[in-house]
Design a protein around this motif. Structure first.
Motif, mmCIF file in Angstrom:
data_model
loop_
_atom_site.group_PDB
_atom_site.id
_atom_site.type_symbol
_atom_site.label_atom_id
_atom_site.label_comp_id
_atom_site.label_asym_id
_atom_site.label_seq_id
_atom_site.Cartn_x
_atom_site.Cartn_y
_atom_site.Cartn_z
ATOM 1 N N LEU A 279 2.451 -1.734 -10.726
ATOM 2 C CA LEU A 279 1.611 -1.345 -9.506
ATOM 3 C C LEU A 279 0.225 -2.184 -9.530
ATOM 4 O O LEU A 279 -0.407 -2.737 -8.676
ATOM 5 N N THR B 214 1.146 -5.445 -7.983
ATOM 6 C CA THR B 214 1.152 -5.307 -6.483
ATOM 7 C C THR B 214 -0.248 -5.270 -6.039
ATOM 8 O O THR B 214 -0.508 -6.004 -4.898
ATOM 9 N N ASN B 215 -1.110 -4.482 -6.694
ATOM 10 C CA ASN B 215 -2.520 -4.504 -6.188
ATOM 11 C C ASN B 215 -3.410 -5.813 -6.526
ATOM 12 O O ASN B 215 -4.413 -6.012 -5.579
ATOM 13 N N HIS C 261 5.522 -2.681 -5.229
ATOM 14 C CA HIS C 261 5.918 -1.539 -5.963
ATOM 15 C C HIS C 261 4.966 -0.905 -6.652
ATOM 16 O O HIS C 261 3.644 -1.325 -7.128
ATOM 17 N N THR C 262 5.149 0.547 -7.232
ATOM 18 C CA THR C 262 3.933 1.112 -7.924
ATOM 19 C C THR C 262 4.578 1.953 -9.112
ATOM 20 O O THR C 262 3.456 2.657 -9.658
#
Length: 374
Positions: free
Chosen positions: A164, A167-168, A174-175
């Motif tokens: 995550l 991703t951020n 995905h998390t």
């Protein structure tokens, strides 16, 4: 890891269930199964920068063994694999090679992660607990091994990172692993706490909320203990002795980026024993005295043989507040101190000796107290 069609993933893993034989090798505290490890001519040949350890979850409820089999078979066609899969009741399966790029979270993450770890998903609470303890300790020990902070998802660009976070902050959609962890009652805060501090060899408890560290009781008969120690620089002379530890060049024994071959340690009170591991000889006998002029009984090591590990045990006199040796080291091949060691092994998630076998030890810090001052 790389997004795949879930149905394809499940069917492929199920088909792989009957493949493989069992061979395991012991490394650190975990048993790693190498049956499904990629061969030397498979996987990426690119080395990583050692900045992050990445925590994944598989996003499918299937045995870890099947995931490992699937990644081994399809690493090239699906461009997806990691170094380790954890599951099946605390087992660890190796696929990719540590220190070489895996294909698990995009180009930046792959290039900066010497280790990426998948947590296989299960509906069983008891199996999850075993998996989770192994997963956490493997994330933590991998970070320590590569000199990476054990902080999870901090704002810094070094540390243990969830998919995550990647991703951020970098790329992706995905998390994991948070959704799966939450399904078993593990919050982000709990996960970060566990990775930072690890679990003992007995597993302790997996609690939804971190247990506050109890305040130390006031010592009733605590004696001040000072430790004096020195290293002998390989091919040269004895270095000046150090008392306890401090900052700067006077705060440790040794010379940065140099090898050392002999060590002596003495305590001002109580008794201390120590031994060294050398690249040439393995672990040498325990030494109970500290005298650089007595190379038979007062010094650990062999002149000309490179020290790459140190082990220390302090014994508190009867009736006094219990104290122990806390110590840590660096090597010529890494930046920053390795994890802190306690002489009774209570520093969870790290070996009971200082050093990294095979890498010359270039500096050492020691102090004796009832708690670590590092």
């Amino acid at each position: 890891m790389k997004k795949l069609n879930k149905l394809k993933w499940v069917v492929a893993i199920a088909a792989a269930f009957f493949v493989g034989t069992t061979f395991a090798s012991k490394v650190s505290a975990a048993t790693v199964n190498n049956d499904y490890a990629l061969s030397s001519n498979q996987g990426s040949s690119l080395r990583t920068s050692n900045n992050v350890i990445i925590a994944h979850a598989t996003a499918v409820y299937a045995p870890a063994k099947n995931v490992a089999i699937y990644e081994n078979r399809t690493w090239y066609s699906n461009s997806a694999y990691v170094q380790y899969i954890v599951g099946d009741g605390g087992k660890v399966y190796r696929v990719g090679a540590e220190g070489y790029q895996a294909w698990g979270a995009g180009s930046w993450a792959n290039a900066n992660a010497p280790v990426q770890i998948e947590l296989a998903q299960t509906y069983s609470s008891s199996e999850f607990k075993q998996d989770y303890i192994t997963y956490v300790n493997l994330l933590r020990s991998s970070a320590i091994k590569y000199g990476i902070p054990t902080d999870v998802d901090s704002s810094a660009w070094r540390g243990v990172k969830s998919h995550l976070w990647i991703t951020n902050n970098v790329w992706g959609d995905h998390t994991d692993p948070y959704g799966y962890l939450a399904s078993h009652g593990i919050t982000k805060a709990q996960f970060a706490h566990n990775v930072k501090y690890g679990f003992s060899s007995s597993g302790n408890n997996v609690n939804p909320t971190p247990t506050p560290t109890p305040k130390a009781s006031k010592p009733t008969n605590k004696k001040a203990v000072h430790v004096t120690y020195a290293l002998h620089q390989k091919g040269k002379n004895w270095l000046n002795p150090v008392k306890d530890f401090g900052s700067g060049s006077n705060g440790f024994a040794g010379v940065p980026n140099s090898a050392h071959d002999m060590l002596y340690i003495k305590a001002s009170h109580g008794s201390i024993k120590y031994r060294v591991h050398t690249k040439e000889d393995g672990w040498l006998p325990w030494v109970h005295k500290g005298n650089k002029n007595d190379t038979v009984n007062g010094v650990a090591g062999i002149k000309g043989h490179t020290i790459d590990g140190v082990q220390i045990v302090y014994t508190t006199p009867k009736g006094e507040t219990y104290q122990q040796a806390y110590y840590r080291s660096q090597t010529t091949q890494r930046t920053g101190y390795l994890g802190t060691c306690a002489d009774n092994g209570t520093v969870s998630g790290y070996d009971n000796f200082a050093g990294m076998l095979g890498e010359p030890l270039d500096r050492l810090q020691i102090h004796i107290n009832d708690n670590s001052k590092y």
